[in-house]
Motif scaffolding. Structure first.
Motif, mmCIF file in Angstrom:
data_model
loop_
_atom_site.group_PDB
_atom_site.id
_atom_site.type_symbol
_atom_site.label_atom_id
_atom_site.label_comp_id
_atom_site.label_asym_id
_atom_site.label_seq_id
_atom_site.Cartn_x
_atom_site.Cartn_y
_atom_site.Cartn_z
ATOM 1 N N ASP A 148 -2.644 -9.783 10.907
ATOM 2 C CA ASP A 148 -2.365 -9.210 9.598
ATOM 3 C C ASP A 148 -2.386 -10.319 8.552
ATOM 4 O O ASP A 148 -1.901 -11.430 8.810
ATOM 5 C CB ASP A 148 -0.992 -8.532 9.585
ATOM 6 C CG ASP A 148 -0.734 -7.796 8.277
ATOM 7 O OD1 ASP A 148 -1.274 -6.692 8.109
ATOM 8 O OD2 ASP A 148 -0.008 -8.343 7.419
ATOM 9 N N GLU A 156 -1.371 -10.510 4.412
ATOM 10 C CA GLU A 156 -0.855 -9.806 3.245
ATOM 11 C C GLU A 156 -0.831 -10.755 2.059
ATOM 12 O O GLU A 156 -0.191 -11.808 2.104
ATOM 13 C CB GLU A 156 0.557 -9.271 3.503
ATOM 14 C CG GLU A 156 1.118 -8.490 2.332
ATOM 15 C CD GLU A 156 2.477 -7.870 2.601
ATOM 16 O OE1 GLU A 156 2.979 -7.158 1.706
ATOM 17 O OE2 GLU A 156 3.045 -8.099 3.685
ATOM 18 N N ARG A 212 1.370 -2.904 9.744
ATOM 19 C CA ARG A 212 2.538 -2.999 8.873
ATOM 20 C C ARG A 212 3.636 -2.002 9.246
ATOM 21 O O ARG A 212 4.333 -1.472 8.382
ATOM 22 C CB ARG A 212 2.141 -2.860 7.409
ATOM 23 C CG ARG A 212 1.272 -4.033 6.942
ATOM 24 C CD ARG A 212 1.143 -4.092 5.435
ATOM 25 N NE ARG A 212 0.459 -5.315 5.042
ATOM 26 C CZ ARG A 212 -0.849 -5.419 4.876
ATOM 27 N NH1 ARG A 212 -1.617 -4.362 5.057
ATOM 28 N NH2 ARG A 212 -1.390 -6.573 4.527
#
Length: 435
Positions: free
Chosen positions: A354, A356, A431
């Motif tokens: 991930d 972000e 998420r």
């Protein structure tokens, strides 16, 4: 000279080839330039001599730190107007005629020399780090660089950062404006987000690389029951963190070491957090940094790498470290593009799960830090020096604009040391953070 300000405005516009976007007030009290704009105050001709000897950012920074330049009005507005000359005209500047060969610009430069007054150039302010020698990012040189930045007094940082004592981007749940949330709320939410991304649970071993004043370690131990080892190169940070930990009654769960991450040998850990530390590692060491953290994790362990990134250059060979930041703020610090960081982590064996971007969140954070500094200005100056306080005000305000204008960004990269079985332990939906 009837009006120093008018003379300077005329010369500046000759050199820039464009109208000056701010008003100037010179040492003789005269003013010139567009009305209803922030005023750049030039208190002394020494500021001009600094610019002549170090044209560009470093000369301006030295004059600012020395108190020879100041601003009346909105600092962000002034920086934004001046930065526009650099950012928007930077590409054009590469194609312009060299000023020495351009008669008009040469005449303007000579006029500036006449206004600047007698030589020699002033000595750089005491807050500027002295010339460094030897290879980049040796353990000794890194320790000296970290000390320059962080060992300027815990009292000073407490004024700027507030009670959270977190020196990295906060996480504003209503990032459109940050209204209704305190800086402390946003920093707590950031630390909790990292703990959830790392899926921390009772008695997990967490290594916090670049642990600062202990905020992440305390949150992970108190809220999630983790057993935390925090490492920092700053003795002042370590002393402050240990005191906080004792006051929280968490000495049985947290150990703070003054230690280089390259010397940590007591893995495996279940998780590693690296929050605002990797910017100090440098490109020559980044592969080793990723290798070391990968080796310290157990199979299935997670790394949360929270790091500022710069925009990539079309020709990466043209990238240069920011002169002001290198001389006054983060000596030897380097920003890498996000893609390079992700690639290096993957080359070291991590599976990146991930990414972000929280770029706008950092702009909000920096504006709160600047507000804290300005609200406690006299106390901040007493706790360190007037020059150091001026460094931080300029650095944080300019950085806020850089994040707002997408010149730099900040990202949380979650990576896993995925075992050979392929069982990453990650949730099937992105998420969904938690245990």
């Amino acid at each position: 000279m009837a009006s120093a300000a008018l003379r300077l405005t005329t010369l500046a516009e000759e050199l820039l080839g464009a109208p000056l976007p701010v008003r100037i007030r010179a040492w003789d009290g005269s003013e010139s330039g567009p009305p209803d704009t922030p005023i750049l105050i030039i208190r002394n001709r020494r500021a001009l001599r600094r610019l002549l000897w170090k044209p560009g950012e470093l000369g301006l920074a030295r004059a600012w730190v020395a108190g020879e330049l100041d601003v009346e009005g909105d600092l962000y507005d002034l920086l934004g107007r001046l930065a526009g000359l650099i950012w928007e005209r930077g590409a054009e500047a590469k194609d312009t005629v060299h000023p020495v060969r351009d008669p008009r610009m040469r005449a303007a430069a000579l006029g500036l020399v006449q206004v600047a007054g007698p030589w020699p150039p002033p000595v750089p302010p005491a807050e500027e780090i002295r010339r460094r020698h030897g290879a980049l990012h040796t353990k000794r040189r890194d320790k000296e660089a970290i000390s320059h930045h962080y060992d300027v007094g815990n009292d000073f940082y407490a004024l700027v950062l507030g009670p959270s004592m977190v020196y990295s981007c906060a996480y504003w749940d209503n990032a459109a404006g940050g209204l209704g949330f305190t800086l402390e709320d946003a920093q707590r939410d950031k630390l909790d987000l990292i703990c959830r991304k790392l899926a921390l649970k009772e008695d997990d071993r967490l290594l916090d690389v670049g642990c600062g004043w202990g905020s992440m370690a305390i949150h992970a131990a108190r809220e999630y029951g983790a057993r935390v080892t925090g490492v920092t190169l700053s003795r002042e940070q370590a002393a402050f963190a240990r005191k906080r930990i004792a006051e929280e009654g968490l000495t049985d769960r947290i150990e703070i070491r003054v230690q280089d991450y390259r010397d940590v040998r007591d893995g495996p850990y279940d998780a590693i957090s690296s929050i605002g530390m990797a910017e100090h590692v440098g490109s020559v060491q980044y592969g080793q940094y990723a290798d070391d953290l990968h080796a310290l994790l157990r199979p299935g362990g997670r790394l949360l790498n929270h790091q500022i990134a710069r925009r990539p250059e079309k020709d990466e060979g043209t990238y240069q470290v920011d002169d002001f930041i290198d001389a006054y703020v983060f000596p030897d610090g380097e920003l890498a593009p996000l893609g390079r960081t992700v690639g290096t982590l993957e080359e070291s064996g991590f599976e990146v799960r991930d990414v972000e971007s929280i770029r706008e969140h950092y702009a909000l954070t920096l504006r709160r830090w600047v507000a804290n500094l300005e609200a406690h200005w006299d106390e901040a100056v007493r706790s360190t020096s007037a020059g150091r306080a001026r460094v931080w005000r300029l650095y944080m305000a300019a950085s806020a604009l850089s994040f707002e204008r997408n010149k730099i960004g900040v990202n949380q990269i979650l990576a896993v040391k995925t075992p050979e079985s392929g069982a990453s332990g990650m949730p099937p939906r992105a998420r969904v953070w938690g245990g």
